[in-house]
Design a protein around this motif. Sequence first.
Motif, PDB file in Angstrom:
ATOM      1  N   HIS A 101       3.998  -0.843  -4.396  1.00 51.65           N
ATOM      2  CA  HIS A 101       4.237   0.148  -5.116  1.00 51.65           C
ATOM      3  C   HIS A 101       4.094   0.062  -6.303  1.00 51.65           C
ATOM      4  CE1 HIS A 101       7.900   1.588  -2.983  1.00 51.65           C
ATOM      5  NE2 HIS A 101       8.104   0.469  -2.157  1.00 51.65           N
ATOM      6  N   ILE A 102       3.319  -0.435  -7.090  1.00 49.78           N
ATOM      7  CA  ILE A 102       2.484  -0.376  -8.075  1.00 49.78           C
ATOM      8  C   ILE A 102       0.920   0.489  -7.695  1.00 49.78           C
ATOM      9  CG2 ILE A 102       1.206  -1.809 -10.101  1.00 49.78           C
ATOM     10  CD1 ILE A 102       2.567  -4.483  -9.935  1.00 49.78           C
ATOM     11  N   VAL A 103       0.605  -0.413  -6.659  1.00 50.28           N
ATOM     12  CA  VAL A 103      -0.884   1.096  -6.753  1.00 50.28           C
ATOM     13  C   VAL A 103      -1.057   2.485  -6.462  1.00 50.28           C
ATOM     14  CG1 VAL A 103      -2.896   0.836  -4.504  1.00 50.28           C
ATOM     15  CG2 VAL A 103      -2.133  -1.168  -5.483  1.00 50.28           C
ATOM     16  N   ARG A 104       0.045   2.577  -5.518  1.00 50.43           N
ATOM     17  CA  ARG A 104       1.487   4.363  -5.051  1.00 50.43           C
ATOM     18  C   ARG A 104       1.433   4.523  -6.497  1.00 50.43           C
ATOM     19  NH1 ARG A 104       5.894   4.991  -4.829  1.00 50.43           N
ATOM     20  NH2 ARG A 104       6.237   6.886  -3.400  1.00 50.43           N
ATOM     21  N   LEU A 105       2.477   4.318  -7.439  1.00 48.75           N
ATOM     22  CA  LEU A 105       2.745   4.624  -8.319  1.00 48.75           C
ATOM     23  C   LEU A 105       1.376   5.091  -9.068  1.00 48.75           C
ATOM     24  CD1 LEU A 105       5.795   2.885  -9.268  1.00 48.75           C
ATOM     25  CD2 LEU A 105       6.120   5.177  -8.716  1.00 48.75           C
ATOM     26  N   VAL A 106       0.462   4.434  -9.544  1.00 47.85           N
ATOM     27  CA  VAL A 106      -0.622   4.416 -10.325  1.00 47.85           C
ATOM     28  C   VAL A 106      -1.272   5.387 -10.026  1.00 47.85           C
ATOM     29  CG1 VAL A 106      -3.243   3.152 -10.869  1.00 47.85           C
ATOM     30  CG2 VAL A 106      -0.962   2.047 -11.122  1.00 47.85           C
ATOM     31  N   PHE A 107      -1.066   5.710  -8.217  1.00 47.13           N
ATOM     32  CA  PHE A 107      -2.028   6.835  -7.286  1.00 47.13           C
ATOM     33  C   PHE A 107      -1.655   7.910  -7.367  1.00 47.13           C
ATOM     34  CE2 PHE A 107      -3.130   9.123  -3.971  1.00 47.13           C
ATOM     35  CZ  PHE A 107      -4.081   9.079  -4.024  1.00 47.13           C
ATOM     36  N   TRP A 108      -0.396   7.551  -7.245  1.00 46.24           N
ATOM     37  CA  TRP A 108       1.066   9.220  -7.786  1.00 46.24           C
ATOM     38  C   TRP A 108       0.619   9.883  -8.934  1.00 46.24           C
ATOM     39  CZ3 TRP A 108       3.931  11.423  -3.575  1.00 46.24           C
ATOM     40  CH2 TRP A 108       5.004  12.546  -4.380  1.00 46.24           C
ATOM     41  N   THR A 109       0.397   8.649 -10.120  1.00 46.44           N
ATOM     42  CA  THR A 109       0.170   9.390 -11.370  1.00 46.44           C
ATOM     43  C   THR A 109      -1.148  10.055 -11.682  1.00 46.44           C
ATOM     44  OG1 THR A 109      -0.230   7.015 -12.379  1.00 46.44           O
ATOM     45  CG2 THR A 109       1.621   7.639 -12.338  1.00 46.44           C
ATOM     46  N   LYS A 110      -1.585   9.792 -10.985  1.00 47.40           N
ATOM     47  CA  LYS A 110      -3.495   9.952 -11.833  1.00 47.40           C
ATOM     48  C   LYS A 110      -3.791  11.047 -10.284  1.00 47.40           C
ATOM     49  CE  LYS A 110      -6.376   5.801 -13.002  1.00 47.40           C
ATOM     50  NZ  LYS A 110      -6.828   5.871 -12.927  1.00 47.40           N
ATOM     51  N   HIS A 111      -2.865  10.932  -9.369  1.00 51.41           N
ATOM     52  CA  HIS A 111      -3.861  11.946  -8.636  1.00 51.41           C
ATOM     53  C   HIS A 111      -2.923  13.370  -7.872  1.00 51.41           C
ATOM     54  CE1 HIS A 111      -7.368  10.389  -7.807  1.00 51.41           C
ATOM     55  NE2 HIS A 111      -6.902   9.253  -7.251  1.00 51.41           N
ATOM     56  N   ASP A 112      -0.677  13.081  -8.380  1.00 52.86           N
ATOM     57  CA  ASP A 112      -0.051  13.441  -7.989  1.00 52.86           C
ATOM     58  C   ASP A 112       0.133  14.362  -6.426  1.00 52.86           C
ATOM     59  OD1 ASP A 112       2.461  15.034  -9.235  1.00 52.86           O
ATOM     60  OD2 ASP A 112       1.154  16.885  -9.335  1.00 52.86           O
ATOM     61  N   ARG A 113      -0.164  13.361  -5.691  1.00 48.72           N
ATOM     62  CA  ARG A 113       0.490  13.136  -4.890  1.00 48.72           C
ATOM     63  C   ARG A 113       0.757  11.909  -4.179  1.00 48.72           C
ATOM     64  NH1 ARG A 113      -4.440  11.592  -1.163  1.00 48.72           N
ATOM     65  NH2 ARG A 113      -6.486  11.686  -1.462  1.00 48.72           N
ATOM     66  N   GLU A 114       1.217  11.501  -2.818  1.00 47.12           N
ATOM     67  CA  GLU A 114       0.735  10.150  -2.226  1.00 47.12           C
ATOM     68  C   GLU A 114      -0.514   9.937  -1.364  1.00 47.12           C
ATOM     69  OE1 GLU A 114       3.736   6.842  -1.219  1.00 47.12           O
ATOM     70  OE2 GLU A 114       4.488   9.040  -1.353  1.00 47.12           O
ATOM     71  N   PHE A 115      -0.048   7.929  -1.871  1.00 51.60           N
ATOM     72  CA  PHE A 115      -1.028   7.460  -1.599  1.00 51.60           C
ATOM     73  C   PHE A 115      -1.100   7.353   0.064  1.00 51.60           C
ATOM     74  CE2 PHE A 115      -2.200   2.827  -0.340  1.00 51.60           C
ATOM     75  CZ  PHE A 115      -3.700   3.363  -0.916  1.00 51.60           C
ATOM     76  N   ILE A 116      -2.180   7.466   1.188  1.00 55.44           N
ATOM     77  CA  ILE A 116      -2.238   6.984   2.576  1.00 55.44           C
ATOM     78  C   ILE A 116      -3.335   6.306   2.596  1.00 55.44           C
ATOM     79  CG2 ILE A 116      -2.603   8.003   4.515  1.00 55.44           C
ATOM     80  CD1 ILE A 116      -1.474  11.164   3.199  1.00 55.44           C
ATOM     81  N   PRO A 117      -2.857   5.056   2.762  1.00 55.85           N
ATOM     82  CA  PRO A 117      -2.926   3.771   3.321  1.00 55.85           C
ATOM     83  C   PRO A 117      -4.573   3.986   4.540  1.00 55.85           C
ATOM     84  CG  PRO A 117      -1.327   3.130   3.555  1.00 55.85           C
ATOM     85  CD  PRO A 117      -1.417   4.643   3.046  1.00 55.85           C
ATOM     86  N   PHE A 118      -5.529   3.698   4.571  1.00 58.26           N
ATOM     87  CA  PHE A 118      -6.268   2.912   6.180  1.00 58.26           C
ATOM     88  C   PHE A 118      -5.902   2.792   6.464  1.00 58.26           C
ATOM     89  CE2 PHE A 118      -8.250   6.184   3.918  1.00 58.26           C
ATOM     90  CZ  PHE A 118      -9.652   6.816   4.423  1.00 58.26           C
TER      91      PHE A 118
END
Length: 169
Positions: A101-118
Amino acid sequence: MRKFTIGQLEIRRLDRLDILLLLLYAALVALTYIFKEQAQSYFLLELITCFFCTGVLILSPIGIRLRSIYFSIIWLLLSLLFIFNTHSIAWIPLFDFLLYHIVRLVFWTKHDREFIPFTVGRGALYRYISKIEHMGGSSIDKGYMKLLIGLGLIVNLICLMGMIGIKVR
């Protein structure tokens, strides 16, 4: 139209895979309590549960399901229930949950979209196309996935070292 809550968690119904994953996790947590008196079975079930959580949250694109508020709340409750086991590895599912969730929220705040894991496999990261998001991960997602794997590995190693008695200072 998707509805989001605090933390960019989505309000949506659980689908069959969500329910299956939560039931499997709940069964593993319940089995650790059932076999608590049998040391070998208990420890083995605890390890299996931790590897299951790490595999789902850190090493696979299934972690994208955590953006559902209902899935996240149930996963969090099961992780908190699992903590009452005696070994330090019981903290792995909760720490993996929080880390994702921390990585997801950091990604969301920087890129304004959902993090899609590989997808992790055979020594490489493979692009995952999310049917929920209707898009695949980019090179930015890949970088965050590497960060998630690295931090997840560190967290898991610290918990495992605590289990065998190595003090981390």
